[in-house]
Structure formats: structure tokens, C-alpha cells
Motif scaffolding. Structure first.
Motif, PDB file in Angstrom:
ATOM      1  N   LEU A  14      45.861   0.318  59.190  1.00 43.36           N
ATOM      2  CA  LEU A  14      46.129   1.749  59.138  1.00 43.36           C
ATOM      3  C   LEU A  14      47.529   1.926  58.571  1.00 43.36           C
ATOM      4  CD1 LEU A  14      44.758   2.769  62.657  1.00 43.36           C
ATOM      5  CD2 LEU A  14      43.514   2.349  60.522  1.00 43.36           C
ATOM      6  N   ARG A  15      47.645   2.881  57.667  1.00 45.79           N
ATOM      7  CA  ARG A  15      48.896   3.019  56.936  1.00 45.79           C
ATOM      8  C   ARG A  15      49.584   4.338  57.245  1.00 45.79           C
ATOM      9  NH1 ARG A  15      48.592  -1.202  53.430  1.00 45.79           N
ATOM     10  NH2 ARG A  15      46.470  -1.916  53.013  1.00 45.79           N
ATOM     11  N   CYS A  16      50.884   4.279  57.200  1.00 48.26           N
ATOM     12  CA  CYS A  16      51.711   5.437  57.526  1.00 48.26           C
ATOM     13  C   CYS A  16      52.934   5.419  56.626  1.00 48.26           C
ATOM     14  CB  CYS A  16      52.126   5.357  59.000  1.00 48.26           C
ATOM     15  SG  CYS A  16      53.378   6.541  59.522  1.00 48.26           S
ATOM     16  N   VAL A  17      53.321   6.598  56.165  1.00 44.43           N
ATOM     17  CA  VAL A  17      54.597   6.744  55.475  1.00 44.43           C
ATOM     18  C   VAL A  17      55.457   7.666  56.330  1.00 44.43           C
ATOM     19  CG1 VAL A  17      55.781   7.489  53.388  1.00 44.43           C
ATOM     20  CG2 VAL A  17      53.514   6.433  53.227  1.00 44.43           C
ATOM     21  N   PRO A  18      56.424   7.107  57.023  1.00 41.94           N
ATOM     22  CA  PRO A  18      57.293   7.941  57.876  1.00 41.94           C
ATOM     23  C   PRO A  18      58.235   8.797  57.037  1.00 41.94           C
ATOM     24  CG  PRO A  18      57.375   5.606  58.494  1.00 41.94           C
ATOM     25  CD  PRO A  18      56.719   5.694  57.158  1.00 41.94           C
ATOM     26  N   ILE A  19      58.936   9.675  57.695  1.00 43.82           N
ATOM     27  CA  ILE A  19      59.944  10.487  57.022  1.00 43.82           C
ATOM     28  C   ILE A  19      61.090   9.571  56.589  1.00 43.82           C
ATOM     29  CG2 ILE A  19      61.620  12.347  57.359  1.00 43.82           C
ATOM     30  CD1 ILE A  19      59.500  13.672  59.158  1.00 43.82           C
ATOM     31  N   SER A  20      61.597   9.814  55.408  1.00 45.86           N
ATOM     32  CA  SER A  20      62.425   8.809  54.727  1.00 45.86           C
ATOM     33  C   SER A  20      63.717   8.456  55.455  1.00 45.86           C
ATOM     34  CB  SER A  20      62.742   9.265  53.302  1.00 45.86           C
ATOM     35  OG  SER A  20      63.437  10.498  53.338  1.00 45.86           O
ATOM     36  N   ASN A  21      64.349   9.393  56.128  1.00 42.41           N
ATOM     37  CA  ASN A  21      65.619   9.060  56.783  1.00 42.41           C
ATOM     38  C   ASN A  21      65.450   8.738  58.265  1.00 42.41           C
ATOM     39  OD1 ASN A  21      64.989  11.678  57.517  1.00 42.41           O
ATOM     40  ND2 ASN A  21      67.127  12.315  57.659  1.00 42.41           N
ATOM     41  N   HIS A  22      64.207   8.596  58.703  1.00 43.62           N
ATOM     42  CA  HIS A  22      63.970   8.252  60.102  1.00 43.62           C
ATOM     43  C   HIS A  22      64.100   6.750  60.320  1.00 43.62           C
ATOM     44  CE1 HIS A  22      61.731  12.157  61.439  1.00 43.62           C
ATOM     45  NE2 HIS A  22      62.941  12.372  60.970  1.00 43.62           N
ATOM     46  N   GLN A  28      49.582   9.788  56.895  1.00 46.16           N
ATOM     47  CA  GLN A  28      48.744   8.680  57.321  1.00 46.16           C
ATOM     48  C   GLN A  28      47.506   8.579  56.434  1.00 46.16           C
ATOM     49  OE1 GLN A  28      49.189   9.604  61.974  1.00 46.16           O
ATOM     50  NE2 GLN A  28      48.063   7.705  61.545  1.00 46.16           N
ATOM     51  N   THR A  29      47.164   7.339  56.100  1.00 48.69           N
ATOM     52  CA  THR A  29      45.944   7.089  55.335  1.00 48.69           C
ATOM     53  C   THR A  29      45.216   5.879  55.894  1.00 48.69           C
ATOM     54  OG1 THR A  29      47.217   5.763  53.756  1.00 48.69           O
ATOM     55  CG2 THR A  29      46.786   8.077  53.178  1.00 48.69           C
ATOM     56  N   PRO A  30      43.874   5.859  55.834  1.00 51.59           N
ATOM     57  CA  PRO A  30      43.019   6.997  55.490  1.00 51.59           C
ATOM     58  C   PRO A  30      42.929   7.968  56.653  1.00 51.59           C
ATOM     59  CG  PRO A  30      41.674   5.150  56.201  1.00 51.59           C
ATOM     60  CD  PRO A  30      43.098   4.667  56.238  1.00 51.59           C
ATOM     61  N   GLY A  54      46.988  11.644  61.784  1.00 52.38           N
ATOM     62  CA  GLY A  54      46.128  10.683  62.445  1.00 52.38           C
ATOM     63  C   GLY A  54      45.095  10.051  61.545  1.00 52.38           C
ATOM     64  N   THR A  55      44.647   8.862  61.949  1.00 55.24           N
ATOM     65  CA  THR A  55      43.505   8.187  61.333  1.00 55.24           C
ATOM     66  C   THR A  55      42.457   8.016  62.405  1.00 55.24           C
ATOM     67  OG1 THR A  55      44.805   6.938  59.709  1.00 55.24           O
ATOM     68  CG2 THR A  55      42.652   6.039  60.320  1.00 55.24           C
ATOM     69  N   ARG A  56      41.271   8.558  62.127  1.00 55.83           N
ATOM     70  CA  ARG A  56      40.177   8.357  63.080  1.00 55.83           C
ATOM     71  C   ARG A  56      39.482   7.051  62.743  1.00 55.83           C
ATOM     72  NH1 ARG A  56      38.122  10.454  67.041  1.00 55.83           N
ATOM     73  NH2 ARG A  56      39.133  12.494  66.814  1.00 55.83           N
ATOM     74  N   LEU A  57      39.568   6.097  63.637  1.00 55.11           N
ATOM     75  CA  LEU A  57      38.932   4.796  63.448  1.00 55.11           C
ATOM     76  C   LEU A  57      37.651   4.751  64.256  1.00 55.11           C
ATOM     77  CD1 LEU A  57      39.005   1.850  62.394  1.00 55.11           C
ATOM     78  CD2 LEU A  57      40.204   1.255  64.502  1.00 55.11           C
ATOM     79  N   THR A  58      36.570   4.459  63.567  1.00 55.21           N
ATOM     80  CA  THR A  58      35.277   4.302  64.225  1.00 55.21           C
ATOM     81  C   THR A  58      34.809   2.873  64.016  1.00 55.21           C
ATOM     82  OG1 THR A  58      34.732   6.618  63.793  1.00 55.21           O
ATOM     83  CG2 THR A  58      32.912   5.150  64.378  1.00 55.21           C
ATOM     84  N   VAL A  59      34.597   2.172  65.111  1.00 58.60           N
ATOM     85  CA  VAL A  59      34.113   0.794  65.048  1.00 58.60           C
ATOM     86  C   VAL A  59      32.637   0.796  65.435  1.00 58.60           C
ATOM     87  CG1 VAL A  59      34.427  -1.564  65.860  1.00 58.60           C
ATOM     88  CG2 VAL A  59      36.400  -0.035  65.675  1.00 58.60           C
TER      89      VAL A  59
END
Lengths: 114, 114
Positions: A21-29, A6-8, A108-113
Motif C-alpha cells: 500500500l502506497r502513500c505520499v505524505p505531505i512534503s514537509n512532514h 494513498q494508492t490504490p 485510505g486504501t480498502r484492502l479486501t483479501v
């Protein structure tokens, strides 16, 4: 061992701004999820995504939220106009199959607004 | 509706002592049950899961859990706690949703005394 990335890791945004918010899952999931955890509270399901469409969403996942799998690797969560109460840790997860299988969660990405 | 209750918000044990973290669930049929651990700033790591069969399941890091249908419980145990076990522990259930949505308990924070 395969990981969900996950980024950032931390994002600060002003109220009313859009965030992705961005995520790269496991490739065969095949199943992808977003959860959130407001500080001090339980982890809550937001949305599940399968076969390029939302398969289930919670009451939290209103029109301000959207998900997308723009290519074969990324899975994104967009919040259109952030509110203070959107401040939370957002977790992405993926699973090889749906019902009953344990997921792999990202860090995780901690989002602060503000 | 499915729900998960972790009655203990915070538990402190001495290093080397045994540990039991309680989890009660509400679900009409046989659920799929999970325990996850979250270290500070980290994601959720799967400790163990129960789908069917033997009601005593073994997990990673020396943890085990026992499914007791009559008590609607899935308590997590470890015979001898190590300082590195200090973390937050979440019980989760998945059952009625074909998408594999997880319902989490509130979490139990484990503190380990030297």
C-alpha cells in the motif's frame, strides 16, 4: 491545502499474496503513520515512522508487516502474506511533528483479501 | 493504559437541532484530544483539537468541544445541525507516546433527519 495521497483506493488480493500500500505524505512532514479500520470497528494504530526508522508499533504490526520510505516522497506498508483478517481500510497519516499535533490523514486504501 | 469511550454508537437528530456527541477518555495526565469526522468512503478530517489553555475549543464547520478534566470528557457540540453533517465521528487521544500515536474511540454515527 496539502493532502496525503494513498494508492490504490481499493485493492483485492488473494490470501497468501503480498500487497504493498502506497502513500505520499505531505512534503514537509516528518512523522508518518499507518492505521487500519476493520469494517465496523474502531481505527487502530499500526506503526509510526520517524527519521527513517520505526518509532513505535502496535501488537497488530507483526512480522508480516513492514514499512519503508524508499525515496523522499513515498511511504509504503507491505503485508507479506495476506490473511482474510487483514481485510480492512488502511489509512496513512503524516504530521509535521509528533506528540500532540493533529495529523493529516489520507483517504485510505480498502484492502479486501479473498 | 489510554482509552477512549464513545458511549453512543448511533445518534439521530433533526436538521436544525442541536447536537452533542459524548467522549470519555482514560489517561493519567492531561491528554491531547481530538475529534475527527469521516464521511462515507472518505478519510479522517480533523474537526478540532485540545492541547492546553481554554477548555472550550472551536473547530471547523461550526463545531466546538469542551474539555472537562473532572469528568474526563471531551464532548463535541454543534448548535444547529445541517444534513451534510451526517457522518461518523471519532474522538481520539494522544498522550503517553512521544510519537504522537492516536487512540481512537469506537465512533458515533450521526444521522440527520430532514
Amino acid at each position: 491545502e496539502p493532502e496525503v495521497t494513498q494508492t490504490p483506493s481499493h485493492q483485492v488480493t488473494q490470501m497468501g499474496q503480498e500487497v504493498i500500500l502506497r502513500c505520499v505524505p505531505i512534503s514537509n512532514h516528518l512523522y508518518f503513520y499507518w492505521y487500519r479500520q476493520i469494517l465496523g470497528q474502531k481505527v487502530e494504530f499500526l506503526v509510526s515512522f520517524y527519521n527513517n526508522e520505526i518509532s513505535e508499533k502496535s501488537e497488530i504490526f507483526d512480522d508480516q508487516f513492514s514499512v519503508e520510505r524508499p525515496d523522499g516522497s513515498n511511504f509504503t506498508l507491505k503485508i507479506r502474506s495476506t490473511k482474510l483478517e487483514d481485510s480492512a481500510m488502511y489509512f496513512c497519516a503524516s504530521s509535521e511533528a509528533g506528540q500532540g499535533f493533529g495529523y493529516t490523514f489520507g483517504s485510505g486504501t480498502r484492502l479486501t483479501v479473498v | 493504559a489510554q482509552s477512549v469511550t464513545q458511549p453512543d454508537i448511533h445518534i439521530t437528530v433533526s436538521e436544525g437541532a442541536s447536537l452533542e456527541l459524548r467522549c470519555n477518555y482514560s489517561y493519567g495526565a492531561t491528554p491531547y484530544l481530538f475529534w475527527y469526522v469521516q464521511s462515507p468512503g472518505q478519510g479522517l478530517q480533523l474537526l478540532l483539537k485540545y492541547f492546553s489553555g481554554d477548555t472550550l475549543v472551536q473547530g471547523i464547520k461550526g463545531f466546538e468541544a469542551e474539555f472537562k478534566r473532572s469528568q474526563s470528557s471531551f464532548n463535541l457540540r454543534k448548535p444547529s445541525v445541517h444534513w451534510s453533517d451526517a457522518a461518523e465521528y471519532f474522538c481520539a487521544v494522544s498522550g503517553s507516546s512521544n510519537t504522537g500515536k492516536l487512540i481512537f474511540g469506537q465512533g458515533t454515527t450521526l444521522q440527520v433527519k430532514p
